[in-house]
Design a protein around this motif. Structure first.
Motif, PDB file in Angstrom:
ATOM      1  N   TRP A 145     -51.505  47.675 -13.464  1.00 54.28           N
ATOM      2  CA  TRP A 145     -52.013  46.817 -12.390  1.00 54.28           C
ATOM      3  C   TRP A 145     -51.247  45.493 -12.365  1.00 54.28           C
ATOM      4  O   TRP A 145     -50.840  45.024 -11.297  1.00 54.28           O
ATOM      5  CB  TRP A 145     -53.503  46.574 -12.615  1.00 54.28           C
ATOM      6  CG  TRP A 145     -54.169  45.770 -11.545  1.00 54.28           C
ATOM      7  CD1 TRP A 145     -54.775  46.238 -10.419  1.00 54.28           C
ATOM      8  CD2 TRP A 145     -54.295  44.341 -11.514  1.00 54.28           C
ATOM      9  NE1 TRP A 145     -55.276  45.183  -9.677  1.00 54.28           N
ATOM     10  CE2 TRP A 145     -55.003  44.019 -10.331  1.00 54.28           C
ATOM     11  CE3 TRP A 145     -53.905  43.311 -12.367  1.00 54.28           C
ATOM     12  CZ2 TRP A 145     -55.305  42.701  -9.981  1.00 54.28           C
ATOM     13  CZ3 TRP A 145     -54.206  42.002 -12.018  1.00 54.28           C
ATOM     14  CH2 TRP A 145     -54.895  41.704 -10.840  1.00 54.28           C
ATOM     15  N   THR A 146     -51.042  44.899 -13.528  1.00 53.09           N
ATOM     16  CA  THR A 146     -50.350  43.611 -13.599  1.00 53.09           C
ATOM     17  C   THR A 146     -48.921  43.726 -13.113  1.00 53.09           C
ATOM     18  O   THR A 146     -48.426  42.876 -12.358  1.00 53.09           O
ATOM     19  CB  THR A 146     -50.376  43.064 -15.039  1.00 53.09           C
ATOM     20  OG1 THR A 146     -51.736  42.911 -15.467  1.00 53.09           O
ATOM     21  CG2 THR A 146     -49.658  41.731 -15.136  1.00 53.09           C
ATOM     22  N   GLU A 147     -48.232  44.777 -13.525  1.00 50.70           N
ATOM     23  CA  GLU A 147     -46.842  44.959 -13.087  1.00 50.70           C
ATOM     24  C   GLU A 147     -46.773  45.128 -11.579  1.00 50.70           C
ATOM     25  O   GLU A 147     -45.891  44.564 -10.909  1.00 50.70           O
ATOM     26  CB  GLU A 147     -46.220  46.169 -13.784  1.00 50.70           C
ATOM     27  CG  GLU A 147     -44.776  46.397 -13.378  1.00 50.70           C
ATOM     28  CD  GLU A 147     -44.069  47.458 -14.208  1.00 50.70           C
ATOM     29  OE1 GLU A 147     -43.040  47.973 -13.731  1.00 50.70           O
ATOM     30  OE2 GLU A 147     -44.541  47.765 -15.326  1.00 50.70           O
TER      31      GLU A 147
ATOM     32  N   ALA B 296     -58.913  42.024 -13.448  1.00 46.74           N
ATOM     33  CA  ALA B 296     -58.384  42.138 -12.091  1.00 46.74           C
ATOM     34  C   ALA B 296     -59.145  41.209 -11.143  1.00 46.74           C
ATOM     35  O   ALA B 296     -58.538  40.539 -10.297  1.00 46.74           O
ATOM     36  CB  ALA B 296     -58.482  43.587 -11.611  1.00 46.74           C
TER      37      ALA B 296
ATOM     38  N   ASN C 139     -52.348  37.965 -18.818  1.00 50.54           N
ATOM     39  CA  ASN C 139     -53.345  38.973 -19.157  1.00 50.54           C
ATOM     40  C   ASN C 139     -53.141  39.437 -20.595  1.00 50.54           C
ATOM     41  O   ASN C 139     -52.057  39.910 -20.954  1.00 50.54           O
ATOM     42  CB  ASN C 139     -53.254  40.151 -18.189  1.00 50.54           C
ATOM     43  CG  ASN C 139     -53.755  39.782 -16.807  1.00 50.54           C
ATOM     44  OD1 ASN C 139     -54.617  38.903 -16.671  1.00 50.54           O
ATOM     45  ND2 ASN C 139     -53.232  40.425 -15.782  1.00 50.54           N
TER      46      ASN C 139
ATOM     47  N   ALA D  27     -47.737  41.731  -9.797  1.00 52.52           N
ATOM     48  CA  ALA D  27     -46.667  40.749  -9.989  1.00 52.52           C
ATOM     49  C   ALA D  27     -45.555  40.956  -8.980  1.00 52.52           C
ATOM     50  O   ALA D  27     -44.932  39.989  -8.515  1.00 52.52           O
ATOM     51  CB  ALA D  27     -46.113  40.839 -11.410  1.00 52.52           C
TER      52      ALA D  27
ATOM     53  N   PHE E  59     -46.777  36.398 -13.466  1.00 47.19           N
ATOM     54  CA  PHE E  59     -47.716  37.167 -14.290  1.00 47.19           C
ATOM     55  C   PHE E  59     -47.059  37.478 -15.634  1.00 47.19           C
ATOM     56  O   PHE E  59     -45.842  37.656 -15.707  1.00 47.19           O
ATOM     57  CB  PHE E  59     -48.092  38.483 -13.617  1.00 47.19           C
ATOM     58  CG  PHE E  59     -49.118  38.364 -12.526  1.00 47.19           C
ATOM     59  CD1 PHE E  59     -50.433  38.720 -12.753  1.00 47.19           C
ATOM     60  CD2 PHE E  59     -48.763  37.890 -11.266  1.00 47.19           C
ATOM     61  CE1 PHE E  59     -51.380  38.625 -11.748  1.00 47.19           C
ATOM     62  CE2 PHE E  59     -49.702  37.784 -10.257  1.00 47.19           C
ATOM     63  CZ  PHE E  59     -51.024  38.160 -10.499  1.00 47.19           C
TER      64      PHE E  59
ATOM     65  N   SER F  84     -58.147  37.594 -11.831  1.00 48.53           N
ATOM     66  CA  SER F  84     -56.760  37.358 -11.416  1.00 48.53           C
ATOM     67  C   SER F  84     -56.645  37.151  -9.918  1.00 48.53           C
ATOM     68  O   SER F  84     -55.939  36.253  -9.446  1.00 48.53           O
ATOM     69  CB  SER F  84     -55.869  38.536 -11.838  1.00 48.53           C
ATOM     70  OG  SER F  84     -55.787  38.645 -13.241  1.00 48.53           O
TER      71      SER F  84
ATOM     72  N   SER G 263     -53.131  41.828 -23.053  1.00 50.16           N
ATOM     73  CA  SER G 263     -53.133  43.261 -23.256  1.00 50.16           C
ATOM     74  C   SER G 263     -53.123  43.507 -24.769  1.00 50.16           C
ATOM     75  O   SER G 263     -53.864  42.866 -25.505  1.00 50.16           O
ATOM     76  CB  SER G 263     -51.921  43.891 -22.564  1.00 50.16           C
ATOM     77  OG  SER G 263     -51.890  45.285 -22.744  1.00 50.16           O
TER      78      SER G 263
ATOM     79  N   LEU H 299     -54.580  47.863 -17.176  1.00 53.43           N
ATOM     80  CA  LEU H 299     -54.243  46.454 -16.994  1.00 53.43           C
ATOM     81  C   LEU H 299     -52.735  46.258 -16.930  1.00 53.43           C
ATOM     82  O   LEU H 299     -52.231  45.454 -16.138  1.00 53.43           O
ATOM     83  CB  LEU H 299     -54.828  45.630 -18.149  1.00 53.43           C
ATOM     84  CG  LEU H 299     -54.632  44.116 -18.084  1.00 53.43           C
ATOM     85  CD1 LEU H 299     -55.315  43.531 -16.855  1.00 53.43           C
ATOM     86  CD2 LEU H 299     -55.162  43.457 -19.365  1.00 53.43           C
ATOM     87  N   GLU H 300     -52.001  47.005 -17.734  1.00 55.21           N
ATOM     88  CA  GLU H 300     -50.534  46.913 -17.733  1.00 55.21           C
ATOM     89  C   GLU H 300     -49.966  47.335 -16.377  1.00 55.21           C
ATOM     90  O   GLU H 300     -49.149  46.620 -15.770  1.00 55.21           O
ATOM     91  CB  GLU H 300     -49.946  47.798 -18.834  1.00 55.21           C
ATOM     92  CG  GLU H 300     -50.231  47.338 -20.251  1.00 55.21           C
ATOM     93  CD  GLU H 300     -49.093  46.525 -20.844  1.00 55.21           C
ATOM     94  OE1 GLU H 300     -47.967  46.607 -20.334  1.00 55.21           O
ATOM     95  OE2 GLU H 300     -49.348  45.827 -21.849  1.00 55.21           O
TER      96      GLU H 300
ATOM     97  N   LEU I 217     -47.925  39.787 -19.385  1.00 55.81           N
ATOM     98  CA  LEU I 217     -48.750  40.604 -20.275  1.00 55.81           C
ATOM     99  C   LEU I 217     -48.440  40.228 -21.721  1.00 55.81           C
ATOM    100  O   LEU I 217     -47.294  40.379 -22.175  1.00 55.81           O
ATOM    101  CB  LEU I 217     -48.474  42.085 -20.047  1.00 55.81           C
ATOM    102  CG  LEU I 217     -49.036  42.660 -18.741  1.00 55.81           C
ATOM    103  CD1 LEU I 217     -48.208  43.850 -18.274  1.00 55.81           C
ATOM    104  CD2 LEU I 217     -50.497  43.056 -18.915  1.00 55.81           C
TER     105      LEU I 217
END
Length: 308
Positions: free
Chosen positions: A182-184, A125, A156, A187, A198, A128, A158, A179-180, A200
């Motif tokens: 947070w990334t979604e 995070a 990222n 994004a 972004f 990123s 994953s 991480l999944e 994964l």
């Protein structure tokens, strides 16, 4: 719901890559793939111990850096070096640094669990968001005139473990699931005008030193040591798979797949399960979840019915 990755991503011919966790495994394979097959690209390769990057050729296009993703000062220093070397240019970031923590969850220590989440989640995070700061336009005027940053791609790493929970890896799953999500979420925060995507990457088994060099184990708990316990059964199954190599991908194949995702000139998918095993297990997970959802429909609707 705000969409993610709304525009095609076009990888520049002289793209600047930042890859974390490059001492071995997927990170090293991706560095070697880029330097071998795409030498016009620029590469920032990082590791906790910069001597682990001695395999890299000497080139003005390559910047080996010491980077500890659990340390904000280390990240800030690395980004300062990147700005100085490549004039603030950054096109692709691959957050690959990580290790697995497995064992009996009841026996896990505070130190073990916090260190795992710091690396898998908070480290990725931090990197990123530093990257987003470099990739986005610096003002609304730059964005509207197209004179700001050129956007970029944050990938990222994953895992299948970011989608499917298995016995004996609770904190590894926690880090990847965090991480999944947070990334979604992040994004969907990006302005379409910024051109920042972004992705994964979710591999299943990879033939690397991950199971030895990059794996920490929680001390066994006596209550879980029976061979009939779920974690012991899974350990035996996984070890057989590692020994036989069946269903395991090579890090070179994963590296090539990552590059292909970035270089197609199309919209970047938010999630890419890598390997037929990962794709099949993710499909099974979603199909099973739909059945479970139908099974609890009456329970889900009960509060609404009581109110009416």
């Amino acid at each position: 719901m705000n969409p993610a990755n709304t525009k095609p991503y076009n990888l520049p011919e002289d793209a600047v890559w930042l890859i974390t966790g490059c001492s071995s495994g997927i990170g090293r394979a991706l560095c070697e793939y880029i330097t071998t097959h795409h030498p016009a690209h620029r590469l920032i390769a990082t590791a906790r111990n910069v001597s682990a990057l001695s395999y890299l050729p000497s080139s003005p296009n390559i910047l080996p850096l010491q980077l500890d993703v659990t340390s904000p000062p280390s990240i800030s220093a690395a980004f300062s070096a990147i700005k100085a070397k490549f004039n603030g240019r950054l096109d692709v970031v691959v957050n690959n640094a990580g290790y697995s923590l497995s064992g009996d969850t009841e026996a896990a220590t505070e130190e073990e669990t916090h260190a795992e989440l710091e690396t898998l989640f908070f480290g990725a995070a931090r990197v990123s968001m530093k990257a987003v700061e470099m990739m986005r336009p610096k003002s609304d005027q730059e964005e509207s005139e197209g004179d700001g940053a050129r956007g970029g791609l944050i990938m990222n790493i994953s895992s299948l473990a970011g989608l499917v929970g298995l016995a004996g890896h609770a904190y590894y799953h926690a880090g990847k699931w965090a991480l999944e999500g947070w990334t979604e979420s992040v994004a969907r925060e990006m302005s379409p005008g910024w051109g920042i995507s972004f992705c994964l990457i979710e591999p299943s088994g990879v033939k690397t030193s991950f199971e030895t060099h990059s794996k920490a184990r929680i001390a066994p708990h006596p209550a879980y040591q029976s061979p009939n316990m779920p974690s012991r059964i899974l350990e035996s199954y996984v070890q057989k798979g590692i020994s036989s190599g069946v269903g395991m991908m090579s890090p070179d194949a994963v590296a090539e797949a990552i590059y292909h995702v970035a270089s197609r000139g199309e919209k970047i998918p938010l999630r890419v399960p890598l390997g037929s095993t990962a794709w099949m297990m993710v499909k099974m997970k979603h199909e099973g979840a739909l059945k479970e959802l139908e099974a609890v429909k009456e329970l889900s609707e009960r509060p609404v019915r009581k109110e009416t």
